[in-house]
Design a protein around this motif. Structure first.
Motif, PDB file in Angstrom:
ATOM      1  N   ALA A 199      -5.494   2.464  -0.763  1.00 10.23           N
ATOM      2  CA  ALA A 199      -4.049   2.269  -0.648  1.00 10.23           C
ATOM      3  C   ALA A 199      -3.624   1.010  -1.399  1.00 10.23           C
ATOM      4  N   ASP A 200      -4.391  -0.060  -1.255  1.00  6.78           N
ATOM      5  CA  ASP A 200      -4.075  -1.300  -1.969  1.00  6.78           C
ATOM      6  C   ASP A 200      -4.196  -1.118  -3.477  1.00  6.78           C
ATOM      7  N   THR A 238       0.164  -3.633   2.995  1.00 13.91           N
ATOM      8  CA  THR A 238      -0.436  -3.361   1.687  1.00 13.91           C
ATOM      9  C   THR A 238       0.288  -4.110   0.574  1.00 13.91           C
ATOM     10  N   ILE A 290      -6.037   8.195   2.053  1.00 19.26           N
ATOM     11  CA  ILE A 290      -6.098   6.973   2.860  1.00 19.26           C
ATOM     12  C   ILE A 290      -6.991   7.136   4.086  1.00 19.26           C
ATOM     13  N   THR A 334       1.386   3.208   5.278  1.00 12.04           N
ATOM     14  CA  THR A 334       0.533   2.036   5.504  1.00 12.04           C
ATOM     15  C   THR A 334       1.271   0.817   6.019  1.00 12.04           C
ATOM     16  N   ARG A 389      -1.041  -7.691   0.757  1.00 12.89           N
ATOM     17  CA  ARG A 389      -2.412  -7.780   0.244  1.00 12.89           C
ATOM     18  C   ARG A 389      -2.443  -7.676  -1.278  1.00 12.89           C
ATOM     19  N   THR A 395      -8.055   1.874   3.170  1.00 13.28           N
ATOM     20  CA  THR A 395      -7.187   0.723   2.972  1.00 13.28           C
ATOM     21  C   THR A 395      -7.332   0.173   1.557  1.00 13.28           C
ATOM     22  N   GLU A 396      -8.568   0.129   1.058  1.00 15.50           N
ATOM     23  CA  GLU A 396      -8.791  -0.353  -0.308  1.00 15.50           C
ATOM     24  C   GLU A 396      -8.140   0.581  -1.329  1.00 15.50           C
TER      25      GLU A 396
END
Length: 197
Positions: free
Chosen positions: A113-114, A186, A104, A182, A189, A110-111
């Motif tokens: 993690a998503d 997440t 992460i 996170t 999202r 972030t991408e």
């Protein structure tokens, strides 16, 4: 002069601010990767297995998340899901937090993690819909079983197949660690993103 029935006019077509006139293609990013085939997903699986054998779980997880077939065919997505679950099961529980922090951290974290959260949810959905490790084609039809108290139990039983409960446990552990790092953003999202894995 002819009479016009105003109830039959679709006024949403006439209003430029209407959601009916909203271009849906603007919701998807213009930088989607080229569609992946199952052959490409299989080569990614080979590379990831080599990284795991080489003792680089962080690199394997980063690579598998960066090469997710967002615009691939269904077969490629199934192969990639199996690869992600294999990577998650190949990482020991004591190393989870350290590996997640490494994946992460930095640009694109972030991408990743998503994307990992999408795979966790997809793995859980496949687990619950197939009743364990059975394939959907080999799943037997279920009939309600009486309990003697007026209620019925409708569920699949996983006798002697193994692996189904362990896989769900691994996915839940990863979910817990990912939310711990996170936060709940997440989850939101992933639930609102139109791109699927």
């Amino acid at each position: 002069m002819a009479q016009l029935n105003y109830r039959t006019i679709n006024i949403d077509v006439l209003d430029p601010e209407s959601s009916a006139n909203f271009p849906m293609d603007t919701l998807l990013p213009s930088t989607l990767p080229e569609p992946t085939t199952s052959g490409g997903a299989a080569s990614v699986a080979q590379q990831v297995r080599q990284m795991l054998r080489g003792g680089d779980p962080e690199g394997a997880l980063s690579h598998v998340l960066d090469t997710a077939p967002l615009s691939g065919d269904a077969q490629a997505k199934e192969v990639h899901l199996a690869t992600v679950i294999e990577v998650l099961q190949g990482i020991r529980q004591g190393e989870m937090l350290k590996v997640l922090e490494g994946v992460i951290a930095g640009e694109g974290g972030t991408e990743r993690a998503d994307c990992l959260m999408k795979y966790i949810y997809k793995g859980m959905a496949v687990q619950s819909s197939t009743g364990g490790t059975q394939s959907p084609s080999s799943r037997k039809t279920l009939s309600p079983q009486g309990t003697g108290s007026g209620f019925t139990q409708v569920q699949s039983r996983n006798f002697g197949e193994g692996g189904g409960g362990q896989q769900m446990s691994v996915l839940l552990s990863w979910h817990e660690k990912l939310v711990e790092l996170t936060g709940h953003g997440t989850i939101v999202r992933v639930l609102t993103d139109r791109r699927t894995v």
